[in-house]
Write a protein that holds these residues in place. Structure first.
Motif, PDB file in Angstrom:
ATOM      1  N   LYS A 108      -0.292  12.278 -12.340  1.00  0.00           N
ATOM      2  CA  LYS A 108       1.026  12.655 -11.820  1.00  0.00           C
ATOM      3  C   LYS A 108       1.568  13.933 -12.454  1.00  0.00           C
ATOM      4  O   LYS A 108       2.483  14.534 -11.909  1.00  0.00           O
ATOM      5  N   LEU A 109       1.016  14.349 -13.580  1.00  0.00           N
ATOM      6  CA  LEU A 109       1.412  15.635 -14.155  1.00  0.00           C
ATOM      7  C   LEU A 109       0.514  16.756 -13.641  1.00  0.00           C
ATOM      8  O   LEU A 109       0.996  17.775 -13.160  1.00  0.00           O
ATOM      9  N   THR A 110      -0.776  16.548 -13.709  1.00  0.00           N
ATOM     10  CA  THR A 110      -1.699  17.623 -13.342  1.00  0.00           C
ATOM     11  C   THR A 110      -1.813  17.844 -11.843  1.00  0.00           C
ATOM     12  O   THR A 110      -2.262  18.901 -11.407  1.00  0.00           O
TER      13      THR A 110
ATOM     14  N   PHE B  56       7.443  24.089 -15.250  1.00  0.00           N
ATOM     15  CA  PHE B  56       8.314  22.982 -14.913  1.00  0.00           C
ATOM     16  C   PHE B  56       7.503  21.707 -14.716  1.00  0.00           C
ATOM     17  O   PHE B  56       6.397  21.753 -14.186  1.00  0.00           O
ATOM     18  N   ILE B  57       8.060  20.577 -15.132  1.00  0.00           N
ATOM     19  CA  ILE B  57       7.456  19.271 -14.875  1.00  0.00           C
ATOM     20  C   ILE B  57       8.531  18.377 -14.274  1.00  0.00           C
ATOM     21  O   ILE B  57       9.613  18.224 -14.856  1.00  0.00           O
TER      22      ILE B  57
ATOM     23  N   TYR C  70      12.722  13.608  -7.228  1.00  0.00           N
ATOM     24  CA  TYR C  70      11.748  13.862  -6.182  1.00  0.00           C
ATOM     25  C   TYR C  70      11.690  15.369  -6.003  1.00  0.00           C
ATOM     26  O   TYR C  70      12.675  16.068  -6.234  1.00  0.00           O
ATOM     27  N   TYR C  71      10.558  15.866  -5.567  1.00  0.00           N
ATOM     28  CA  TYR C  71      10.439  17.294  -5.343  1.00  0.00           C
ATOM     29  C   TYR C  71       9.625  17.550  -4.087  1.00  0.00           C
ATOM     30  O   TYR C  71       8.829  16.721  -3.660  1.00  0.00           O
ATOM     31  N   ALA C  72       9.864  18.712  -3.506  1.00  0.00           N
ATOM     32  CA  ALA C  72       9.081  19.160  -2.355  1.00  0.00           C
ATOM     33  C   ALA C  72       8.879  20.656  -2.492  1.00  0.00           C
ATOM     34  O   ALA C  72       9.803  21.382  -2.867  1.00  0.00           O
ATOM     35  N   LEU C  73       7.681  21.121  -2.210  1.00  0.00           N
ATOM     36  CA  LEU C  73       7.368  22.536  -2.247  1.00  0.00           C
ATOM     37  C   LEU C  73       7.691  23.129  -0.880  1.00  0.00           C
ATOM     38  O   LEU C  73       7.208  22.635   0.147  1.00  0.00           O
ATOM     39  N   MET C  74       8.514  24.157  -0.861  1.00  0.00           N
ATOM     40  CA  MET C  74       8.929  24.810   0.379  1.00  0.00           C
ATOM     41  C   MET C  74       8.247  26.175   0.486  1.00  0.00           C
ATOM     42  O   MET C  74       7.992  26.824  -0.518  1.00  0.00           O
ATOM     43  N   ARG C  75       8.007  26.589   1.703  1.00  0.00           N
ATOM     44  CA  ARG C  75       7.312  27.854   1.940  1.00  0.00           C
ATOM     45  C   ARG C  75       8.183  29.074   1.639  1.00  0.00           C
ATOM     46  O   ARG C  75       7.682  30.113   1.258  1.00  0.00           O
TER      47      ARG C  75
ATOM     48  N   ILE D 129      14.195  25.604  -7.456  1.00  0.00           N
ATOM     49  CA  ILE D 129      13.528  26.246  -8.581  1.00  0.00           C
ATOM     50  C   ILE D 129      12.408  27.113  -8.035  1.00  0.00           C
ATOM     51  O   ILE D 129      11.603  26.650  -7.218  1.00  0.00           O
ATOM     52  N   GLU D 130      12.377  28.370  -8.481  1.00  0.00           N
ATOM     53  CA  GLU D 130      11.257  29.229  -8.104  1.00  0.00           C
ATOM     54  C   GLU D 130      10.025  28.705  -8.815  1.00  0.00           C
ATOM     55  O   GLU D 130      10.060  28.400 -10.000  1.00  0.00           O
TER      56      GLU D 130
END
Length: 161
Positions: A9-11, A41-42, A48-53, A35-36
C-alpha cells in the motif's frame, strides 16, 4: 519494513506526474485538497486519493468535495455517532459528474477553486496558521475562504441541483 508496506500500500501509490486530490475518510464533512504529484507524499489510511490528469480536473473534484451542497447530499447515508455523522468513505463519489472542460459550470468551479487555492497558499496565511492545532486549521481555513466557498456552493447547487 514489510509490515509498514503491507499489501504494497505504500510502494503501489501512484508516483507519476499529475495532481492528487486527497480527502478525509471520516468526519461530518468531506475535506479535500490538491497536491502536485512532484511533491514527496504518502497517503495514510485516513485519506482517499485519486490521481488526476490536469490541475483543472483536480480543482474541480476538490471544489465539489469541499462544498456544503455535497456534504448535505451524503449526510443521510453517513453512520452516526455521539457527535453526529462520522464516516465519509466513498459516499461523495456517487454524486460527482466526470470533469468536462466544455461545461461552463465545471470551468466556473475551476476558476473559483483556483482563487481559493491561491488565497489559502499566501505566505501570510501560512504564517498565521503556524502553531495552530490541526483540529482548528480546517475551521479557520473555512473562515478565510468564506466568500470563495459560498461561490463554490452556489455553482455546485446548480450543477448537482
Amino acid at each position: 519494513m514489510d509490515w509498514l508496506n503491507y499489501r504494497h500500500k505504500l510502494t503501489d501509490q501512484p508516483v507519476e506526474g499529475g495532481y492528487l486530490v486527497l480527502y478525509t475518510t471520516s468526519g461530518t464533512n468531506p475535506c479535500a485538497c490538491v497536491i502536485e504529484k512532484d511533491k514527496r507524499f504518502i497517503a495514510d489510511t485516513t485519506t482517499y486519493y485519486a490521481l488526476m490528469r490536469s490541475k483543472e480536473e483536480a480543482l474541480y473534484v476538490a471544489s465539489l468535495l469541499n462544498s456544503r451542497v455535497l456534504a448535505n447530499m451524503i449526510s443521510n447515508n453517513q453512520a452516526r455517532g455521539a457527535f453526529g455523522e462520522r464516516h465519509i468513505h466513498t459516499l461523495p463519489l456517487q454524486h460527482i459528474p466526470p470533469f468536462n472542460p466544455q461545461n461552463p459550470l465545471h470551468l466556473k468551479l475551476v476558476e473559483v477553486a483556483k482563487k481559493a487555492h491561491e488565497k489559502a497558499g499566501r505566505p501570510e496565511i501560512k504564517e498565521w496558521l503556524k502553531g495552530v492545532h490541526f483540529n482548528r486549521i480546517r475551521t479557520l481555513g473555512r473562515h478565510i475562504l468564506y466568500f470563495e466557498l459560498n461561490k463554490i456552493d452556489a455553482i455546485v447547487a446548480k450543477l448537482l441541483g
